[in-house]
Design a protein around this motif. Structure first.
Motif, PDB file in Angstrom:
ATOM      1  N   UNK A 107      10.428  -9.189  -4.996  1.00 59.59           N
ATOM      2  CA  UNK A 107      11.560 -10.002  -5.028  1.00 59.59           C
ATOM      3  C   UNK A 107      10.934 -11.007  -4.431  1.00 59.59           C
ATOM      4  N   UNK A 108       9.784 -11.461  -4.050  1.00 55.34           N
ATOM      5  CA  UNK A 108       9.108 -12.519  -3.087  1.00 55.34           C
ATOM      6  C   UNK A 108       8.985 -13.642  -3.991  1.00 55.34           C
ATOM      7  N   UNK A 109       9.707 -14.790  -3.258  1.00 59.60           N
ATOM      8  CA  UNK A 109       9.035 -16.083  -3.888  1.00 59.60           C
ATOM      9  C   UNK A 109       7.917 -16.651  -3.098  1.00 59.60           C
TER      10      UNK A 109
ATOM     11  N   UNK B 214       0.270  -6.467  -6.138  1.00 59.63           N
ATOM     12  CA  UNK B 214       1.598  -6.004  -5.709  1.00 59.63           C
ATOM     13  C   UNK B 214       2.802  -6.794  -5.627  1.00 59.63           C
ATOM     14  N   UNK B 215       2.443  -7.532  -5.642  1.00 58.83           N
ATOM     15  CA  UNK B 215       3.073  -8.999  -5.219  1.00 58.83           C
ATOM     16  C   UNK B 215       4.197  -9.197  -6.527  1.00 58.83           C
TER      17      UNK B 215
ATOM     18  N   UNK C 183      14.252 -20.201  -0.549  1.00 61.36           N
ATOM     19  CA  UNK C 183      13.119 -19.409  -0.958  1.00 61.36           C
ATOM     20  C   UNK C 183      12.740 -17.643  -0.565  1.00 61.36           C
ATOM     21  N   UNK C 184      12.726 -16.727  -0.644  1.00 61.24           N
ATOM     22  CA  UNK C 184      12.159 -15.132  -0.308  1.00 61.24           C
ATOM     23  C   UNK C 184      11.006 -15.767   0.443  1.00 61.24           C
ATOM     24  N   UNK C 185      11.045 -15.898   1.587  1.00 63.66           N
ATOM     25  CA  UNK C 185       9.606 -15.628   1.688  1.00 63.66           C
ATOM     26  C   UNK C 185       9.517 -14.268   2.289  1.00 63.66           C
ATOM     27  N   UNK C 186       7.914 -13.796   2.557  1.00 62.40           N
ATOM     28  CA  UNK C 186       7.308 -12.404   3.064  1.00 62.40           C
ATOM     29  C   UNK C 186       6.058 -12.873   3.767  1.00 62.40           C
TER      30      UNK C 186
ATOM     31  N   UNK D 190       7.041  -2.455  -1.620  1.00 62.83           N
ATOM     32  CA  UNK D 190       7.790  -3.012  -2.699  1.00 62.83           C
ATOM     33  C   UNK D 190       8.214  -3.938  -3.101  1.00 62.83           C
ATOM     34  N   UNK D 191       9.633  -3.679  -3.016  1.00 63.53           N
ATOM     35  CA  UNK D 191      10.017  -4.277  -3.557  1.00 63.53           C
ATOM     36  C   UNK D 191      10.837  -5.342  -3.007  1.00 63.53           C
TER      37      UNK D 191
END
Length: 493
Positions: free
Chosen positions: A249-251, A266-267, A302-305, A244-245
């Protein structure tokens, strides 16, 4: 979602309250917490302010006369609590002039409702159920209050005071967001939450280069990274706290098609969402293209998930993506997810191991019939081995034939467990010899096949046994359990 949560500035004008008794006083206390100015028409003619704080009373105008003819100039909302028959009449008047109105416990005459509220000063959490169940909303509120730090409002106020000075020193929005995340998650945030506000102010003041503190690259761009997140089998409540965190935090989120919309929700709301996965029989963009997208996103700051159904390291090609990220020099981390086999085991009470009966588990994939035919089934004939087959619905005939040819008993219990942990989950259990027929009873995948004696301990199997006993008690006969179920369902209709 019928009611959109909004936050109304109650200091912008008076709120007109119509009502009497304890219900009205409850609303007065709530409005007082928001420093609202209130014009109160007592439905019974008696303005009873007992139990109210002196500061709240000072902001209440005790109005006389008929609220149905009162001047509504400057009024920003109308509330009715303990108003009796005046409630619907005031609702009609409010709607006629376009004012928001709430009639307590009367959705038909309300254009807004009151949520359950967690008040932490500058941080306010509102929980609503669309008016369906205030008790449920209250229970959720209690859960939130239990985990929310008592000084979280102080932290929000602290950041608010520093927001403009930091904005002036860090022009790039992603880098500013990274800066505040480091503040909130680090020692400075801990100082605020501990009540040591002066020390926190000094620590933030001493940061000479906010951009460097945020982790800037030489180009002035925030350093990107990739997080591989296992989304689990479908139920969003099975996401880990760490998952979830990462989503918050994802871009940008690169997700498989099997990831449910409830999990995607939830993103972070403003995160980009890019579908990259595929299902059996449908084309995808290819693993090499996915790897390239992940690397490009991280190198752009970017912070990618990378969001995968189940667990990325169980037939999810997570290992291939890790290798590509390593070679590209991209920072990454891995958040495990609950794999489908464990989801099926939990939901349908299938113990994948069982003392003296099942001592080992084998996971395999056979999403194409030819893959199943290439499996060395001879190593899977141990009766004390549980076999879990992923993506095996199409290959079910080959799975059955391979195990039977290798010597596994045709009477071995098996189960087909589809869409596990989701609202439309489904199970069909029976014998190995009937495996393809069980798959036909399932209304589509994804599904896992579980093969072994442990299936006989599952809830669906025990239910079938109970129905079979009822059948036999009637003196009826059937060739197999499926006929038993069909006949009993027919009789029930």
């Amino acid at each position: 979602m019928r009611f959109l949560p909004v936050f109304l500035d109650l200091q912008a004008g008076p709120v007109l309250l119509v009502g009497a008794g304890e219900l009205a006083r409850v609303k007065l206390r709530l409005l007082g917490a928001a420093n609202a100015r209130v014009r109160w028409y007592a439905a019974d003619g008696h303005h009873d302010v007992s139990g109210l704080e002196t500061t709240d009373i000072a902001r209440i105008e005790l109005a006389e006369g008929d609220p149905l003819t009162a001047d509504l100039g400057g009024v920003i909302a109308i509330l009715c609590a303990g108003a009796g028959e005046l409630g619907p009449a005031m609702s009609a008047r409010a709607r006629a002039v376009g004012l928001p109105v709430n009639v307590m416990d009367d959705l038909a005459h309300s254009t807004f409702i009151f949520p359950a509220i967690v008040d932490r000063g500058d941080v306010v959490v509102a929980v609503g159920t669309g008016g369906a169940s205030p008790v449920v909303a209250r229970r959720v509120r209690e859960s939130v209050e239990a985990v929310l730090p008592s000084r979280i409002g102080d932290l929000a106020g602290f950041i608010g005071r520093w927001r403009k000075p930091i904005h002036d020193r860090i022009a790039e929005m992603p880098l500013r967001r990274r800066f505040w995340e480091r503040v909130i998650d680090g020692p400075i945030g801990a100082l605020v939450l501990a009540g040591r506000l002066n020390e926190a102010e000094a620590a933030l003041h001493d940061i000479s280069d906010p951009a460097d503190f945020a982790g800037a690259l030489a180009s002035g761009q925030a350093e990107g990274r990739v997080t591989l997140v296992g989304a689990g089998p479908g139920d969003p409540d099975l996401l880990t706290v760490k998952a979830l965190r990462a989503l918050q935090d994802a871009d940008i989120v690169f997700y498989d098609e099997l990831v449910s919309s409830e999990i995607l929700d939830r993103a972070r709301r403003d995160a980009s969402r890019v579908p990259v996965g595929r299902r059996v029989g449908k084309p995808g963009i290819g693993q090499a293209a996915i790897n390239r997208l992940l690397i490009e996103a991280a190198k752009s700051g970017q912070r990618a998930v990378r969001l995968k159904g189940g667990d990325g390291f169980v037939f999810g090609r997570g290992g291939e993506e890790i290798e590509a990220l390593r070679e590209a020099g991209v920072a990454y981390s891995v958040v495990p997810g609950i794999t489908a086999a464990l989801g099926a085991a939990a939901e349908f009470e299938v113990p994948l191991t069982f003392r003296h009966e099942a001592l080992r588990i084998t996971f395999l994939t056979a999403h194409k019939a030819e893959d199943a035919e290439a499996v060395d089934w001879s190593v899977l004939t141990d009766e004390k081995m549980t076999i879990v087959v992923y993506m095996g619905m199409t290959a079910a005939p080959s799975v059955r034939d391979g195990l039977l040819a290798a010597g596994r008993s045709p009477h071995t219990p098996v189960g087909v467990f589809a869409r596990v942990t989701r609202p439309d989950s489904q199970a069909a259990v029976g014998r190995l010899e009937d495996l393809p027929g069980l798959v036909e009873k399932i209304d589509g995948g994804p599904a896992v096949l579980i093969i072994g004696d442990v299936v006989a301990h599952s809830a669906p199997w025990l239910m079938q046994e109970r129905l079979t006993r009822e059948w036999r008690n009637q003196g009826w006969h059937a060739h197999n359990l499926n006929q038993v179920i069909a006949k009993l369902l027919e009789a029930a209709e």
